[in-house]
Scaffold this motif. Structure first.
Motif, PDB file in Angstrom:
ATOM      1  N   PRO A 135       9.816   5.428   0.554  1.00  0.00           N
ATOM      2  CA  PRO A 135       8.993   4.971  -0.502  1.00  0.00           C
ATOM      3  C   PRO A 135       9.300   5.466  -1.801  1.00  0.00           C
ATOM      4  O   PRO A 135       9.419   6.568  -2.129  1.00  0.00           O
ATOM      5  N   PRO A 137       7.874   5.381  -5.847  1.00  0.00           N
ATOM      6  CA  PRO A 137       6.734   5.462  -6.831  1.00  0.00           C
ATOM      7  C   PRO A 137       6.694   3.839  -7.535  1.00  0.00           C
ATOM      8  O   PRO A 137       7.782   3.757  -8.172  1.00  0.00           O
ATOM      9  N   THR A 165       5.458  -3.300   0.616  1.00  0.00           N
ATOM     10  CA  THR A 165       4.329  -2.545   0.132  1.00  0.00           C
ATOM     11  C   THR A 165       3.757  -1.925   1.263  1.00  0.00           C
ATOM     12  O   THR A 165       3.725  -2.409   2.421  1.00  0.00           O
ATOM     13  N   ASN A 166       2.969  -0.752   1.125  1.00  0.00           N
ATOM     14  CA  ASN A 166       2.094  -0.054   2.238  1.00  0.00           C
ATOM     15  C   ASN A 166       1.006  -0.985   2.650  1.00  0.00           C
ATOM     16  O   ASN A 166       0.406  -0.537   3.698  1.00  0.00           O
ATOM     17  N   LYS A 195       3.182  -0.767  -7.879  1.00  0.00           N
ATOM     18  CA  LYS A 195       2.537   0.118  -6.684  1.00  0.00           C
ATOM     19  C   LYS A 195       3.817   0.651  -5.964  1.00  0.00           C
ATOM     20  O   LYS A 195       5.127   0.261  -6.124  1.00  0.00           O
ATOM     21  N   GLU A 196       3.365   1.817  -5.152  1.00  0.00           N
ATOM     22  CA  GLU A 196       4.622   2.253  -4.633  1.00  0.00           C
ATOM     23  C   GLU A 196       5.313   0.953  -3.550  1.00  0.00           C
ATOM     24  O   GLU A 196       4.489   0.271  -2.958  1.00  0.00           O
ATOM     25  N   TYR A 197       6.464   1.318  -3.404  1.00  0.00           N
ATOM     26  CA  TYR A 197       7.211   0.201  -2.819  1.00  0.00           C
ATOM     27  C   TYR A 197       8.390   0.752  -2.013  1.00  0.00           C
ATOM     28  O   TYR A 197       8.784   2.109  -2.165  1.00  0.00           O
ATOM     29  N   GLN A 198       9.053  -0.092  -1.269  1.00  0.00           N
ATOM     30  CA  GLN A 198      10.533   0.177  -0.571  1.00  0.00           C
ATOM     31  C   GLN A 198      11.257  -0.771  -0.730  1.00  0.00           C
ATOM     32  O   GLN A 198      10.908  -2.071  -0.596  1.00  0.00           O
TER      33      GLN A 198
END
Length: 1592
Positions: A135, A137, A165-166, A195-198
């Protein structure tokens, strides 16, 4: 963990990563002692484990964990263990497939290097493998993902990169399918996610076994993707170009740019918002269904400083024709401001903006994106307040052929028309002045540095044309000629763009229109071409026609011609053939040819001046010049428009009608739902015609105009009468303007409904030449209202004419030969049209315009309240004048009674004149009064002869009662009284506050003699303030302590004890007691603001002042929140006269930007002489959260202004503050002003400049007496000695007795003891006197010069000495001076008088003489009490200019030097070079800019978004939950939060009297919620197919 307290997590993982060890790393920046804590949170499942091993602390920052060459494993990347069929596998060497996969890695390039791959041999088609990053930021900053991939094989599948995203949503940012060859290829993806992501690499197996996919060398870096590795090519993805929001937002790639605030875009259906139907659309646009989706805004709880950003996917490039096509819904009383930007790297380019309601419907908007050569994104930005951002954009130049012009350097060989249009095309780079019209950039380069041309219409220029003319082209007989060009027509009040071919020189005659575009075309550059086929030499004419207002910019760029277009060798086109018969009728009688502009009277064979055409008087015997092209003096619209131009003349079908236009209609066509009358005013029947403007098809503030043809001239009493009807609650406004060239002056304005009846309008036009009248209607905020007019008449507009007959005894002969009624002389109106009837009136008794003081009129004590002296409109609505009578501007002053609370019915206010002698036969009072309002009381002119019996001693001379309309009316009353008297002007209140009564321009006639006394009058002895009248160049100190010269005003040193000579100059200041004279300029975009504590914007601006360093101290700052990028605010001084060589300005400034990238610029300029403002100090960028000191060197200058400029930065985080300004070493005590020899005399010893009218006047003004040396005797000069006692004077026959020459007077109680010339009783020196011992009171003696002086106005000055002493008498008599012309039966013109005891000494008098004809000077004495009123005169001299008024030296001395002009409002002289230079240097009355003179309101640049359209937070879905209780809580929380964030105690806005305390803030927020009614929705944004794809 710090001090036993857990901090926020610095590293977290929450997804399954498979059965293997993964590397984790985190950088720690803690500066104090700390502990590291690993925390595991167990979920609800029983299966699963988390392990930890090999913990190390390393003394350096961790590298990016996502950057991986796979030589030591997968780094932080991991295979998904749920949801896919395959895994990514580490491998070295070949992949095992003979015709697919790599044979070596990319990092090392050998079979020993490692890479990651997906094998296709043991998988089925469409099986996939997903490789997840850890993940990451979120951030608003750009990122660049770079990698190498290998996709070789005939059955190759797809490689895709997703962002997850979560919240279990994901979308694709890059994809590629098919065989890409047997080599490693370079790939990169620019992206941004808040947003937080992968990141996910997804490999999908293809149709065959030859589909191995490999990746290597993955790198994630900050910033945009720049540059390419050697030998690399880039293949960028193709984002979705269409979105209807039927699927989650991630499906289209659009995302919220500011998710952490309370003002965000949300996806919803109309069904979801059914509880707020008044705010939400009833259906989406795509399917017109309440169950389908769009995106909208939820502003509940949002701050007024917040914005909502909605970002598109990133695109690689765009073709020149790329456009954004979307549908918008904007409804409500006060919707937000919507702006659309283009992001190019770190640069934002504003493409479009809107701030008004569209109504309850979806509107289509098409916006040009244009050529983009690099990655870009679109942003839809919405603000709770109007928010503008400047732009800088980049593109590639356009490719030209043959004849071309891109306007980068000049207009090429295109030229402006000089005689066939009304205004010019302008050349510009960057955006136009008004943000809602015109382009923001050129077409050639697509940036603000590139130039284009455009027209900028002004208010009241409807239908005006600007023509641009090409060089001459050869005939197109062999092959056609084609012109290509780009045009931009965006704005709510768009006019027309026409293209003509012209075959005759410098005329519109014979022009042929070959192309036309009307109305708004959209916010983009559009391409067009025109083919010419013409058999004669020709020119191409681009004609831009102005719409109704400023928002009608038409722009052109990149004009090119094909090679078949050839320039002609001729220099001029042929002259047009005559369209009318020859100007001279066949005759043998010759006559001079008419000059340019003159009109030829055929019947009379004469030429008349241009101003005599269309002047309401027939100079030609057949009236030829007053027909055809002139306006009719009366128009009832029954048959036609009577010469008025601009009304709609097209189809009667409403759908074909312009949005908002004057239309000639019958009452019978009115519908029941209309707000216009069913009958006209002329006939009072339904068949009668009138003109009306229908609100239904228009939009708020649309305007429509009808205009007269050019009017040659009008007479002094010209009025325009009309009847109007304004029905409905939103009828808008009706205005009338006069127009001179491109400058308009407001003459009449009315807003709001007038009731269901026709009402009369009357406005004063007066004397003017070569102008037009414009009647303008402005649409209200809705369709509930219509504006109608009928029966327009020009009254008494014909100018006076010279009849050839001598003026009668009851007439006054003007300088120009006109004869006017003697009663109109000195009535404050230029009845002569050359002002000769007003030039000599200043010395009349009681004459007052109330501009500076009350001129001796005093408030009486026996009434209930006082008259008020005021300018502009009174404070009560629907009553009182909007301008004064003198200047007819909002800056002129008048007197009025304010009838608001606490006034009651019948209250009286009285204003009394000075005492006038009862012997004043034929005395008249003249004044102007204004009585508008439904509850007007009465206005009376009263005669008072005593104070002994109260009101019973008052006699009513005249009385006016009730409403008289919005007009200044004249009043002329003859006074009959044998006793001495005063005139009392009484205003009496009516029944309500709408009863204000005003008076202006009061004057007594020359027959009125001041003096005498009234029984019972309580006299007070006031210490008179110095008048400073002996020298025109002097001004009085406000406290009466003395006088000072105009060149001593604003010189850094106070000459007055109250320092009024340095008032408002802009001096050293800590801003604790105001602005110290520093002034916000009217020539900038916004203002500096006086502030305490913190500025309203967070993360910028100071929290305290510099002087005291606390929240109570004051400073000045520029608020960046509500202004466009790079907007400027100027704080300036008045002009300073002189400074020393080491003069400097020291100050403290604060420029803090938390993000260190948005701050603007602070600059100090000096403006002097005929120079443009020069920069003397500047600083830009973030300077930290502290006050900094600075010094700006001024040096030695004369006539200069200091300007402090704050330029807004790139965002709201760019507040600039200043404090503790101090001028040092600026006063030059040794400065000596040089004398102007044309009007001044320089004393020989002392450094002093005297006006020439003080030279040789028997009064030494120089200490050495040099001003009285070499004084010859001129005709008219006389000191009455024995050698020639009467000089050039003679006794007149129309008096009662004669003047006497002598060395003393016989009276023991009056008269001088010796003459003035030698000031003793010896010798033969005499004077002239009247003997009161043998004459009776009231008898008259007159003496006059025997010579006549040439006619002049204000040039000739007579100086003399007089003696008026009475030891006992109250009445010493009257001494008067007149000029008398050589015209038979002409009246004497009153010039000067004295009527009181002047003491036992000789007194000096200086009288400026005027007369429109050759004249002589008359001295008149009216005897006072017998034996007590000897009056004497001596030593009369005339200035040289009296005998040669047309000589170059006969210059009227003014308050300023010849090279200066005077600012009346600021009482200061400025350089003439500043006159009409576009910058307002007289801030009080704008006197230096003639188009704004006494009308500063017109100088304010329109502030887009101000007024009733300003944005407000709307109540949207979810706000109803909890009802009004929740809404109240939200309001309170906003107030509390704002006060905590701002640390703000009070806010002062310069120019406003409001102080926003806690109570007011709460009130405003409540009002904001209650007025909310705006909603934003967006559906179907589409980038059309011209978007470029897959460009390198």
């Amino acid at each position: 963990m710090i001090n036993g307290q857990m901090s926020h997590p610095i590293w977290i993982r929450y997804l399954q990563i498979g059965d293997g060890w993964m590397t984790g790393q985190v950088s720690i920046t803690q500066r104090s002692n700390f502990q590291i804590v690993f925390e595991i949170v167990r979920n609800s499942r029983t299966s699963g484990y988390i392990g930890l091993d090999d913990v190390q602390l390393l003394d350096y920052n961790c590298p990016n964990p996502e950057n991986c060459n796979f030589e030591s494993g997968k780094c932080t990347w991991s295979n998904n263990i749920i949801g896919d069929e395959l895994d990514w596998v580490l491998n070295t060497g070949g992949s095992g497939s003979s015709r697919s996969g790599p044979s070596k890695d990319h990092t090392i390039g050998t079979d020993e290097g490692t890479y990651l791959y997906l094998q296709g041999t043991d998988a089925d088609m469409d099986d996939s493998a997903s490789l997840y990053s850890e993940p990451l930021p979120g951030s608003k900053d750009h990122k660049c993902l770079e990698f190498w991939y290998h996709m070789y094989g005939a059955g190759m599948g797809t490689l895709r990169i997703d962002i997850a995203t979560n919240d279990d949503t994901s979308f694709t940012i890059w994809t590629l399918s098919g065989d890409q060859g047997n080599s490693w290829q370079y790939g990169r993806v620019p992206y941004r996610h808040v947003k937080e992501y992968q990141l996910i690499f997804v490999g999908v197996r293809g149709s065959g076994i030859n589909s191995d996919i490999a990746i290597d060398d993955v790198v994630i870096s900050d910033g945009i993707c720049i540059g390419l590795p050697t030998e690399a090519t880039v293949l960028l993805p193709t984002p979705a170009t269409t979105c209807d929001f039927e699927y989650p937002i991630s499906e289209c790639g659009w995302y919220e740019g500011t998710p952490d605030d309370n003002f965000n875009w949300h996806r919803a259906r109309a069904y979801d918002l059914r509880h707020t139907p008044e705010l939400a659309p009833a259906a989406d646009h795509t399917h017109n269904s309440k169950y389908n989706y769009f995106v909208y805004l939820v502003p509940v709880g949002a701050y007024a400083i917040e914005t909502a950003e909605y970002l598109s996917p990133q695109f690689s490039t765009a073709a020149p024709g790329c456009r954004l096509d979307l549908w918008l819904y904007m409804d409500g009383i006060r919707p937000y401001t919507l702006e659309i930007y283009l992001i190019q790297g770190d640069t934002d380019v504003k493409l479009w903006a809107w701030y008004q309601s569209f109504g309850d419907e979806w509107q289509n908007v098409i916006i040009g994106v244009g050529l983009q050569t690099g990655p870009w994104q679109g942003v839809i930005l919405c603000s709770l307040v109007t928010h503008h951002i400047d732009q800088i954009d980049k593109a590639l130049p356009y490719s030209y052929q043959y004849k071309q012009c891109d306007f980068q350097d000049d207009f090429c060989d295109w030229s402006q028309s000089t005689s066939t249009d009304e205004f010019d095309w302008l050349r510009l780079s960057g955006p136009t002045q008004f943000g809602y019209s015109g382009p923001g950039y050129d077409h050639t380069y697509t940036n603000i540095s590139g130039y284009y041309i455009y027209i900028q219409p002004s208010y009241g220029q409807y239908g005006y044309a600007a023509q641009l003319i090409s060089p001459i082209f050869q005939p197109t007989t062999t092959e056609t000629c084609t012109m290509r060009f780009f045009y931009h027509m965006y704005g709510t009040n768009m006019g027309k763009l026409n293209i003509y071919t012209r075959i005759y020189d410098n005329t519109n005659q014979g022009q042929t229109r070959v192309w036309q575009q009307t109305g708004e075309n959209g916010a983009f550059w559009d391409r067009a071409e025109v083919t010419f086929n013409i058999n004669s030499a020709f020119q191409v004419v681009f004609e831009g026609v102005a719409g109704d207002s400023y928002y009608g910019n038409i722009a052109l760029d990149d004009i090119t011609f094909t090679t078949s277009c050839s320039l002609s060798s001729i220099s001029r086109l042929p002259t047009a053939p005559p369209t009318t018969p020859p100007p001279f009728p066949p005759s043998t009688t010759l006559h001079p040819a008419c000059e340019t502009g003159e009109f030829y009277c055929t019947a009379d064979n004469v030429c008349i001046a241009p101003q005599s055409v269309c002047d309401f008087y027939s100079d030609c015997s057949d009236g030829q010049e007053e027909t055809d092209r002139c306006i009719n003096s009366t128009c009832d619209f029954e048959d036609d428009m009577c010469g008025w131009v601009g009304a709609y003349t097209g189809s009667r079908k409403r759908r074909d009608k312009p949005q908002f236009a004057w239309d000639r209609q019958q009452g019978s066509t009115a519908m029941p739902t209309d707000y216009r009358p069913s009958t006209d005013h002329t006939k009072g029947t339904s068949s009668g015609y009138y003109l009306y403007a229908d609100n239904s098809p228009g939009t708020y503030r649309d305007t429509t105009n009808i205009t007269t043809p050019l009017i040659g001239q009008t007479g002094p009493n010209c009025h325009l009468e009309f009847w109007y009807h304004m029905g409905g609650s939103n009828s808008g406004s009706l205005q009338v303007f006069t127009q001179f060239g491109n400058v308009t002056h407001l003459k009449f304005t009315l807003s709001g409904a007038s009731g269901d009846e026709w009402k009369r309008g009357l406005l004063f036009i007066g004397t003017d030449q070569m102008f037009k009248i414009i009647v303008s209607a402005s649409r209200g905020s809705s369709y509930y209202g219509d504006t109608c007019i009928d029966d327009i008449k020009f009254l008494e507009c014909a100018p006076p004419v010279i009849s050839g007959v001598d003026c009668t005894n009851e007439e006054f002969r003007c300088t120009n030969g006109f004869c006017i009624d003697k009663k109109k002389v000195c009535n404050f109106v230029d009845d002569c049209m050359d002002n000769s009837d007003e030039d000599h009136c200043d010395n009349l008794v009681g004459r007052c315009s109330f501009e500076l003081d009350t001129c001796g009129w005093k408030q009486e004590s026996g009434d209930e309240f006082d008259w008020t002296f005021y300018s502009s409109a009174t404070s009560s609505y629907s009553t009182g004048p909007s301008t004064d009578h003198t200047y007819r501007t909002t800056y002129g002053q008048y007197a009025y009674i304010e009838t608001s609370n606490p006034r009651t019915f019948g209250d009286r206010a009285r204003l009394a004149s000075q005492t006038i002698k009862g012997a004043s036969t034929g005395c008249r009072i003249m004044l102007w009064y204004h009585m508008l309002g439904p509850t007007i009381g009465s206005f009376s002119v009263l005669l008072r002869t005593s104070y002994l019996n109260g009101d019973s001693d008052l006699q009513v001379l005249t009385n006016v009662t009730g409403e008289q309309g919005d007009y200044w009316w004249p009043l002329d009353v003859t006074i009959y009284s044998e006793a001495d008297f005063k005139i009392v002007l009484e205003g009496m209140t009516g029944s309500y506050f709408t009863g204000d009564i005003a008076i202006d321009d009061v004057s007594f006639s020359s027959e009125c003699i001041s003096g005498g006394s009234i029984p019972g009058e309580v006299t007070t002895t006031d210490t008179p303030l110095p008048t400073c009248v002996e020298d025109e160049r002097m001004l009085a100190c406000q406290d009466g302590s003395g006088c000072f010269y105009t060149w001593q005003r604003c010189n850094f040193y106070p000459e007055c004890t109250d320092e009024s000579d340095e008032k408002n100059c802009g001096k050293s200041c800590n801003f604790e007691s105001g602005l110290c004279g520093w002034i916000n300029s009217l020539s900038d975009q916004f203002d500096w603001t006086l502030e305490q504590g913190s500025t309203p914007s967070i993360k910028t601006g100071p929290t305290s002042d510099h002087t005291f360093g606390n929240e109570q101290g004051h400073y000045m700052y520029t608020e960046a929140d509500a202004e466009p990028r790079k907007s400027i605010a100027h704080l300036q001084t008045l002009p300073y006269q002189h400074s020393r060589e080491d003069c400097q300005l020291t100050f403290w400034y604060h420029m803090y930007d938390f993000y260190d990238r948005y701050m603007g610029t602070l600059t100090i300029y000096i403006k002097y002489g005929n120079h443009k403002p020069e920069q003397i100090w500047s600083v830009a960028g973030n300077r930290g959260d502290l006050w900094q000191s600075a010094t700006a060197v001024i040096g030695r200058h004369e006539e200069f202004i200091i300007i402090i400029e704050g330029k807004r930065g790139l965002s709201i985080y760019s507040d600039i503050a200043i404090d503790d300004l101090k001028f040092e070493n600026c006063y030059d005590a040794n400065y000596i002003r040089p004398c102007d020899e044309t009007v001044e005399f320089e004393c020989q010893v002392e450094s002093r400049c005297l006006l020439l009218d003080k030279v040789c006047d028997y009064k030494p003004d120089c200490q050495d007496g040099s001003d009285e040396i070499d004084c010859g005797v001129k005709p008219g000069d006389c000191h009455f000695d024995y050698d020639k006692p009467y000089c050039d004077y003679e006794q007149l026959d129309d008096d009662d007795f004669d003047w006497i020459a002598g060395i003393t007077t016989p009276s023991n109680f009056s008269g001088p003891d010796f003459d003035h010339t030698v000031a003793n009783t010896s010798g033969n020196s005499q004077f002239l006197y009247v003997d009161s011992t043998v004459q009776n009171e009231g008898q008259i003696a007159r003496i006059a010069t025997t010579i006549f002086f040439p006619a002049s106005n204000g040039v000739c000055t007579m100086r003399f000495w007089y003696h008026m002493l009475s030891s006992f008498a109250n009445d010493v008599g009257i001494l008067r001076v007149y000029t008398e012309s050589d015209v038979e039966n002409d009246q004497r013109l009153f010039m000067w008088q004295k009527s009181r005891n002047m003491g036992k000494h000789w007194n000096y008098a200086k009288v400026v003489l005027s007369n429109p004809h050759s004249f002589r000077v008359v001295f008149e004495v009216i005897m006072g009490e017998k034996e007590q009123s000897d009056i004497a005169i001596d030593d009369i001299t005339f200035t040289k200019s009296c005998h040669s008024p047309d000589d170059d030296t006969a210059i009227i001395p003014g308050i300023c030097t010849r090279n200066q002009i005077y600012c009346p409002g600021d009482q200061i002289c400025i350089s003439k070079s500043w006159l009409n230079d576009g910058n307002i240097d007289c801030p009080t009355d704008c006197y230096d800019e003639e188009q704004f003179r006494y009308n500063c309101e017109a100088a304010y640049a329109p502030r887009v978004g101000e007024g009733s359209e300003s944005s407000n937070a709307g109540i949207v879905a979810g706000a109803v939950i909890g009802g009004l209780v929740v809404a109240g809580i939200v309001i309170i929380l906003v107030v509390v939060t704002l006060r905590k964030l701002k640390g703000k105690h009070s806010n002062y806005r310069f120019g406003s009297s409001s102080i926003f305390d806690d109570k007011v803030q709460m009130s405003n927020l409540k009002e904001s919620q209650s007025e909310a009614g705006g909603v934003f929705s967006v559906d179907n944004p589409v980038y059309d197919s011209t978007t470029s794809e897959h460009q390198d």
